[in-house]
Design an enzyme around this catalytic site. Structure first.
Site, PDB file in Angstrom:
ATOM      1  N   HIS A  82      32.184  -1.742  -4.046  1.00  0.00           N
ATOM      2  CA  HIS A  82      30.933  -2.400  -4.439  1.00  0.00           C
ATOM      3  C   HIS A  82      29.760  -2.105  -3.513  1.00  0.00           C
ATOM      4  O   HIS A  82      28.633  -1.994  -3.983  1.00  0.00           O
ATOM      5  CB  HIS A  82      31.139  -3.918  -4.498  1.00  0.00           C
ATOM      6  N   ASN A  83      30.019  -2.046  -2.206  1.00  0.00           N
ATOM      7  CA  ASN A  83      28.902  -1.867  -1.258  1.00  0.00           C
ATOM      8  C   ASN A  83      28.740  -0.420  -0.811  1.00  0.00           C
ATOM      9  O   ASN A  83      27.808  -0.108  -0.082  1.00  0.00           O
ATOM     10  CB  ASN A  83      29.082  -2.731  -0.002  1.00  0.00           C
ATOM     11  N   ASP A 131      33.461  -0.615  21.780  1.00  0.00           N
ATOM     12  CA  ASP A 131      33.199  -1.098  23.134  1.00  0.00           C
ATOM     13  C   ASP A 131      34.550  -1.482  23.735  1.00  0.00           C
ATOM     14  O   ASP A 131      35.612  -1.224  23.134  1.00  0.00           O
ATOM     15  CB  ASP A 131      32.156  -2.222  23.148  1.00  0.00           C
ATOM     16  N   THR A 168      34.748  -8.645  18.023  1.00  0.00           N
ATOM     17  CA  THR A 168      34.805  -9.324  16.721  1.00  0.00           C
ATOM     18  C   THR A 168      34.537  -8.384  15.555  1.00  0.00           C
ATOM     19  O   THR A 168      34.792  -8.753  14.404  1.00  0.00           O
ATOM     20  CB  THR A 168      33.722 -10.419  16.663  1.00  0.00           C
ATOM     21  N   GLY A 169      33.942  -7.252  15.825  1.00  0.00           N
ATOM     22  CA  GLY A 169      33.456  -6.352  14.765  1.00  0.00           C
ATOM     23  C   GLY A 169      32.029  -6.702  14.363  1.00  0.00           C
ATOM     24  O   GLY A 169      31.370  -5.931  13.664  1.00  0.00           O
TER      25      GLY A 169
HETATM   26  C1  RB5 Z   1      31.930  -8.144  24.309  1.00  0.00           C
HETATM   27  O1  RB5 Z   1      32.403  -9.113  25.179  1.00  0.00           O
HETATM   28  C2  RB5 Z   1      31.762  -8.725  22.920  1.00  0.00           C
HETATM   29  O2  RB5 Z   1      30.616  -9.491  22.883  1.00  0.00           O
HETATM   30  C3  RB5 Z   1      31.694  -7.609  21.903  1.00  0.00           C
HETATM   31  O3  RB5 Z   1      32.865  -6.867  21.962  1.00  0.00           O
HETATM   32  C4  RB5 Z   1      31.558  -8.039  20.459  1.00  0.00           C
HETATM   33  O4  RB5 Z   1      32.555  -8.930  20.099  1.00  0.00           O
HETATM   34  C5  RB5 Z   1      30.237  -8.475  20.044  1.00  0.00           C
HETATM   35  O5  RB5 Z   1      30.002  -8.831  18.878  1.00  0.00           O
END
Ligand code: RB5
Length: 149
Positions: free
Chosen positions: A97-98, A7, A66-67
């Site tokens: 492992h996963n 994203d 954040t991933g």
């Molecule tokens: C987008 O602002 C943010 O929520 C997305 O990139 C992500 O971190 C969601 O987990």
């Protein structure tokens, strides 16, 4: 062949990953997004996760802020083991492992340099069998609603 997605929050990281893959001559398909304009991460998680789950791609790499969000979405697809990685040990162990099939990273928590490091480790670490196979079979049973404990 690797499936890529992100994203807006992960766009810069996926660009760094693409540069690394280009340098290594590793083939990939980029499912977008293609800019830092705000989009919904489940769209790209779904595109990449379904392409990996149906066997078209060996691995996926997904990046958001954040991933985490993009990994939660990817893990809703049957057959996907998407792991959020933010250190080298995790990059290695989630393969060993996963048997993780999608690497997830966060553009707001991980540097481009580290993302390339984690990608390199993830793509070059083999899966271990034995006790891990049993645990993965249990994950599949959870997916199928057949885990008997
Ligand atoms: C987008 O602002 C943010 O929520 C997305 O990139 C992500 O971190 C969601 O987990």
């Amino acid at each position: 062949m690797i499936a890529l997605g992100c994203d807006h929050g992960g766009y810069n990281l996926i660009c760094a990953v693409k540069k690394y893959l280009d340098e290594k001559g590793i083939e990939y398909k980029d499912f977008g997004t293609y800019s830092t304009e705000s989009v919904d991460y489940p769209v790209y998680a779904y595109k990449v996760a379904t392409a990996v789950a149906n066997g078209e791609f060996e691995f996926g790499i997904l990046c958001c802020g954040t991933g985490i969000g993009i990994s939660i979405a990817a893990n809703k697809v049957k057959g996907i083991r998407a792991a959020v990685v933010n250190n080298e040990f995790g990059a290695e162990m989630t393969r060993r492992h996963n048997h993780a099939n999608i690497l997830c990273m966060g553009g707001r928590v991980t540097s481009e340099e580290d993302a390339v490091k984690y990608t390199d480790i993830f793509l070059n670490t083999p899966e271990e069998g034995g006790r891990h196979d049993n645990r993965l079979a249990m994950l599949a049973e959870i997916e199928n609603g057949t885990l008997n404990i």
